[in-house]
Write an enzyme that holds these catalytic residues in place. Sequence first.
Site, PDB file in Angstrom:
ATOM      1  N   ASP A 161      17.280  35.803  30.866  1.00 36.20           N
ATOM      2  CA  ASP A 161      18.532  35.158  31.296  1.00 36.20           C
ATOM      3  C   ASP A 161      18.637  35.088  32.820  1.00 36.20           C
ATOM      4  OD1 ASP A 161      21.238  34.175  30.721  1.00 36.20           O
ATOM      5  OD2 ASP A 161      21.948  36.097  31.529  1.00 36.20           O
ATOM      6  N   GLU A 195      16.841  31.274  41.093  1.00 38.44           N
ATOM      7  CA  GLU A 195      17.737  30.542  40.188  1.00 38.44           C
ATOM      8  C   GLU A 195      18.348  29.347  40.924  1.00 38.44           C
ATOM      9  OE1 GLU A 195      20.622  33.308  38.617  1.00 38.44           O
ATOM     10  OE2 GLU A 195      19.089  34.503  37.613  1.00 38.44           O
ATOM     11  N   HIS A 223      21.411  32.403  33.127  1.00 41.63           N
ATOM     12  CA  HIS A 223      22.246  33.494  33.665  1.00 41.63           C
ATOM     13  C   HIS A 223      23.670  33.462  33.079  1.00 41.63           C
ATOM     14  CE1 HIS A 223      22.597  36.402  37.292  1.00 41.63           C
ATOM     15  NE2 HIS A 223      23.391  36.786  36.296  1.00 41.63           N
TER      16      HIS A 223
HETATM   17  P1  NAI Z   1      25.214  50.197  35.323  1.00 42.10           P
HETATM   18  O1  NAI Z   1      25.223  50.530  36.780  1.00 42.10           O
HETATM   19  O2  NAI Z   1      26.329  50.648  34.487  1.00 42.10           O
HETATM   20  O3  NAI Z   1      23.851  50.777  34.678  1.00 42.10           O
HETATM   21  C1  NAI Z   1      22.597  50.674  35.308  1.00 42.10           C
HETATM   22  C2  NAI Z   1      21.792  51.895  34.888  1.00 42.10           C
HETATM   23  O4  NAI Z   1      20.459  51.746  35.380  1.00 42.10           O
HETATM   24  C3  NAI Z   1      22.324  53.214  35.461  1.00 42.10           C
HETATM   25  O5  NAI Z   1      22.486  54.153  34.424  1.00 42.10           O
HETATM   26  C4  NAI Z   1      21.241  53.631  36.446  1.00 42.10           C
HETATM   27  O6  NAI Z   1      21.121  55.053  36.562  1.00 42.10           O
HETATM   28  C5  NAI Z   1      20.013  53.025  35.819  1.00 42.10           C
HETATM   29  N1  NAI Z   1      18.882  52.853  36.727  1.00 42.10           N
HETATM   30  C6  NAI Z   1      18.902  52.521  38.041  1.00 42.10           C
HETATM   31  N2  NAI Z   1      17.647  52.448  38.515  1.00 42.10           N
HETATM   32  C7  NAI Z   1      16.833  52.717  37.466  1.00 42.10           C
HETATM   33  C8  NAI Z   1      15.409  52.790  37.325  1.00 42.10           C
HETATM   34  N3  NAI Z   1      14.576  52.563  38.364  1.00 42.10           N
HETATM   35  N4  NAI Z   1      14.920  53.122  36.114  1.00 42.10           N
HETATM   36  C9  NAI Z   1      15.746  53.373  35.064  1.00 42.10           C
HETATM   37  N5  NAI Z   1      17.087  53.327  35.153  1.00 42.10           N
HETATM   38  C10 NAI Z   1      17.617  52.979  36.339  1.00 42.10           C
HETATM   39  O7  NAI Z   1      25.005  48.621  35.240  1.00 42.10           O
HETATM   40  P2  NAI Z   1      25.422  47.662  34.034  1.00 42.10           P
HETATM   41  O8  NAI Z   1      26.837  47.260  34.192  1.00 42.10           O
HETATM   42  O9  NAI Z   1      24.968  48.254  32.780  1.00 42.10           O
HETATM   43  O10 NAI Z   1      24.516  46.374  34.406  1.00 42.10           O
HETATM   44  C11 NAI Z   1      23.106  46.428  34.278  1.00 42.10           C
HETATM   45  C12 NAI Z   1      22.485  45.189  34.887  1.00 42.10           C
HETATM   46  O11 NAI Z   1      22.933  44.022  34.198  1.00 42.10           O
HETATM   47  C13 NAI Z   1      22.805  44.955  36.359  1.00 42.10           C
HETATM   48  O12 NAI Z   1      21.641  44.539  37.018  1.00 42.10           O
HETATM   49  C14 NAI Z   1      23.776  43.795  36.323  1.00 42.10           C
HETATM   50  O13 NAI Z   1      23.701  43.045  37.497  1.00 42.10           O
HETATM   51  C15 NAI Z   1      23.256  43.012  35.135  1.00 42.10           C
HETATM   52  N6  NAI Z   1      24.230  42.093  34.540  1.00 42.10           N
HETATM   53  C16 NAI Z   1      23.786  40.843  34.166  1.00 42.10           C
HETATM   54  C17 NAI Z   1      24.671  39.955  33.591  1.00 42.10           C
HETATM   55  C18 NAI Z   1      24.178  38.601  33.169  1.00 42.10           C
HETATM   56  O14 NAI Z   1      24.965  37.666  33.116  1.00 42.10           O
HETATM   57  N7  NAI Z   1      22.942  38.461  32.790  1.00 42.10           N
HETATM   58  C19 NAI Z   1      26.082  40.268  33.413  1.00 42.10           C
HETATM   59  C20 NAI Z   1      26.421  41.631  33.749  1.00 42.10           C
HETATM   60  C21 NAI Z   1      25.515  42.490  34.328  1.00 42.10           C
END
Ligand code: NAI
Length: 409
Positions: free
Chosen positions: A263, A268, A291
Site C-alpha cells: 500500500d 509515491e 496508500h
Molecule cells: P506504532 O508506533 O503504534 O507502532 C510501531 C511499532 O514498531 C512500535 O511498537 C515500535 O516499537 C516498533 N518498531 C520500531 N522500530 C522497529 C524495528 N526496527 N523492528 C521492529 N519493531 C520496530 O505505529 P502504528 O500506529 O502501529 O503504525 C505503524 C506504521 O503504519 C507506521 O509506519 C505508520 O506510518 C503506518 N500507517 C500506514 C497507514 C496507511 O495508510 N498505509 C495508516 C496508518 C499508519
Amino acid sequence: MPLSYDKNKVRILLLEGISPTARAVLKSAGYTNIEEYPKALAGNDLIEKLAGVRVLGIRSTTQLSKDALESADKLMVVGCFCIGTNQVDLGMALTCGIPVFNAPFANTRSVAELAISSIIALMRRTPEKNLALHRGIWTKSAKGSREVRGKTLGIVGYGNIGTQLSVLAEHLGMNVYYYDIEKKLPLGNTRPISTFHELLQISDVVSLHVPETSGTKNMIGAKEIALMKPGACLINYSRGKVVDIEALAEALKSGHLAGAAIDVFPKEPKSKDEEFVSPLRGLDNALLSPHVGGSTEEAQEAIGIEVADKIVRYIDNGSTTGAVNFPHVALPQHPGAYRILNIHKNIPGVLGQLNAVFAEAKANVAGQFLQTNTEIGYVVTDIAGVGDPEIFRAALKTIPGSIRTRILH
Ligand code: NAI
C-alpha cells in the site's frame, strides 16, 4: 462557569473538507462560529483567511509555515485532522504558544482490517485469478490456494496496528508471532519472537507495521526475503522505504514469494495527475493499493471527533494531552475557581514571578499544574478568593518571557 469570552465569538476555520463530525463536536460544546472550506488554502489566501481566527483545522495539504503562523496573531490552537503533522512548522507553533493536535490512532482499525483482507486474498491467490479472468482466462484450480486457519502470521512492529491485527488474525485461527524492538505485552495467545530473522523463517505471512526510521529503512531486502519460506507472502502497509522494492519484485517474479500486498511505496505520486511508477507494476501476484490503508469513512469520522474533542478540551479546560509539540497537562475541572493559563519561555524565575503576582493580590491558589519542555513552560493556576481575575492579565503580560495568558472564568 462561563469562559472569559463569548464562545460564539471564537472564530473557527476548518479547511480541506474536514468530516462533519468535527463541526458537530464543536457545536455541541457551544462553538458555532465555524467557517468551512472544502479545499486547502496557500500563500496570501491562507494568511488573509487566518486574520482573527482562533482555531484552525487542517488536513495534510495546507502548509502552515512560519510566515502563516506569525501572521495569525489571534491563533490559539491548531487541529491537524489527520495522522501526520509535517505540514505544520511545529517549532514555530511552539514559539507562538500554539498547541497542535492530531489523531494518531483513529485509522488503526482500518489498516488492520485491510491487512486481514489481504492475508486471505494472497493465501487464496485471488489477485492473480482476478487479473486472469479480466483477460478471459478461467483458472479454476486449488493449486497454491490455502486457508489461513492454522497458518503462521509474523507481525513486525507490535504497536497500535500490529496489536489490532494480531487480535483479528487470532480470531481467524492463525498462529500469531511478533517481533518488536521494544518489550510489548502480548495480547491473547500471540507470542513474541526474540529475533527478526527467526520471525521471517517461521511465518507463512509477514506483515510490516513499523515506523520509518533509520533502523527500518530497507529492513526487508534480498537477504531477508531469502530467509522467508518459499511460497510465503509479504504485506507492507507501513512505510514505503521499509522494503527494498526491487528485491521484492525479483522475489515475486521468481515465485520465491507467492504474493505481496503493498500500500506504500518508496516513491509515491503526489496527485492523480502524476503517473505511478514501480517495478511491481504488471506483476499479477502483487496486490497494490494507493496508500489507502487508513483511508475509510469511519476513520475520517473518528478523526473529526478525536481532534475536535482535543481542541474543545484545550479551549474549555486548558488540557494539552495529546498535543504533538507542547508539554502535556491533563487538567481536572475547576469548579469554584478561576483558571489562569500561562505559556512562557522556559527560562528561570517565571513561575516565581507569576506566583508573586497572585500573592500580592492575596489570591488563594487552589491548584497549580506546570509542565515544561526545552523551549516553553505551561503553567495552569486555579485561583479562588478574587473578585475579578482580569486584574492579573496586565501584570502577567509584563513578566519577561511570558508568551500568552488565557483566563477561564
Ligand atoms: P506504532 O508506533 O503504534 O507502532 C510501531 C511499532 O514498531 C512500535 O511498537 C515500535 O516499537 C516498533 N518498531 C520500531 N522500530 C522497529 C524495528 N526496527 N523492528 C521492529 N519493531 C520496530 O505505529 P502504528 O500506529 O502501529 O503504525 C505503524 C506504521 O503504519 C507506521 O509506519 C505508520 O506510518 C503506518 N500507517 C500506514 C497507514 C496507511 O495508510 N498505509 C495508516 C496508518 C499508519
